[in-house]
Design a protein around this motif. Sequence first.
Motif, PDB file in Angstrom:
ATOM      1  N   GLY A  79      60.753  26.178  55.885  1.00  0.00           N
ATOM      2  CA  GLY A  79      60.143  25.194  56.794  1.00  0.00           C
ATOM      3  C   GLY A  79      59.240  25.830  57.846  1.00  0.00           C
ATOM      4  O   GLY A  79      58.056  25.467  57.956  1.00  0.00           O
ATOM      5  N   ASN A 129      66.821  25.334  53.862  1.00  0.00           N
ATOM      6  CA  ASN A 129      65.369  25.401  53.666  1.00  0.00           C
ATOM      7  C   ASN A 129      64.633  25.441  55.005  1.00  0.00           C
ATOM      8  O   ASN A 129      63.538  25.975  55.110  1.00  0.00           O
ATOM      9  N   ASP A 130      65.278  24.857  56.034  1.00  0.00           N
ATOM     10  CA  ASP A 130      64.649  24.837  57.360  1.00  0.00           C
ATOM     11  C   ASP A 130      64.743  26.189  58.066  1.00  0.00           C
ATOM     12  O   ASP A 130      64.056  26.427  59.058  1.00  0.00           O
TER      13      ASP A 130
END
Lengths: 174, 191
Positions: A128, A123-124
């Motif tokens: 993000g 997700n980063d």
Amino acid sequence: MNIFFSGLFFFFTSLMIHIAWWRIRIPKREVLSILIIFSAVILTGLSAILYFTDIIVGDNQSLVSSIIHISHISFFYIIMMTIYIVIYTGLEDESPSLFLLLQILNSGKDGIEISKLYKSITNDTFIGPRIKFLIEEEMASVKDSRIIILSKGQKFLNVFRFIQNTLKLSKISG
Amino acid sequence: MNDNHILSELIQLSAAPICVIVNIFIQICYARCKDGKSYLKSVAVGFITGILLLTAVELYLIFLQDADFLNGVFLSLTNLIIYFLISLGYFSFINVAVSAIRVRILSELSENPVGMMENEIYDLYNSEEIVDKRLGKLCNGGQISFDGKKYYPKISLTLIMFIILESIRFIVLNKRIRFSTSNLIIVFKNR
């Protein structure tokens, strides 16, 4: 023929200056700097053409024809410049599709399983940084550790909702 | 210099933008007729219609107007490049509505006026969904191949685009090329 070669000549001259500058030092405001380089080159180039007008249209050609020629060169150049800027800004943001393609390409003839692709993207990696961008651009803000949309973000979203509605696309993008 | 010559030059100047307008109009009509289900097809139909129209106009100007042949050919080439570039810009713009992560995040936030925690956003939209959607699109578009277990690279428009972008990144930003050239050679050999 002159329109084609003049447009390309001005574009590649700008590109060379841009690359040389970037090799020395990348400026803080990159897009603005690119715009300055490209504008300076076309303005200088067009001034030169106007001064030596017979190079393009000949002495006995009408003013209207000259204006059309200059407009065509400028238009060709501006379109190339705009698309270059679009591509350049895209270099900063990693595209998920191209990132996946890179992983698949680097796997070679052995191929790659989906589980490894899931591991390569977290997700980063993509979400993000986009949330951070939206906050930095004041399209969203953090209030009591909750992220809320701001009016600028809503306006930005409305533009693309209009496109989704016009083309009857799914509202769930991404 | 006569009025016909001026008219011909004006047509040359405006041909590409007019054909782009036709392209967009056809694309919107096609997408709406198909309820947005054939988005990529609508883009292709619009693009092809526009380029056929532009080619017809250019052929008319080259062969039926009393103009310098070589000059006409280069003007046509200029207009084809302009048409291609504006269409590319248009495609990039509308593609944001289809696949941009930012638009999706804003959309989720807009649906929740009280705001969302970062992990709540990840519950609705996460990296697995990004991977699934992209792999689906790449496979369906024939940009990569899948044997039921693994994904393999193949020569495709996306791969060529990727190589161009990596080259620009290398030339302009002086960043190292991230793909293995030996793997790229294998892909081209096994095409």
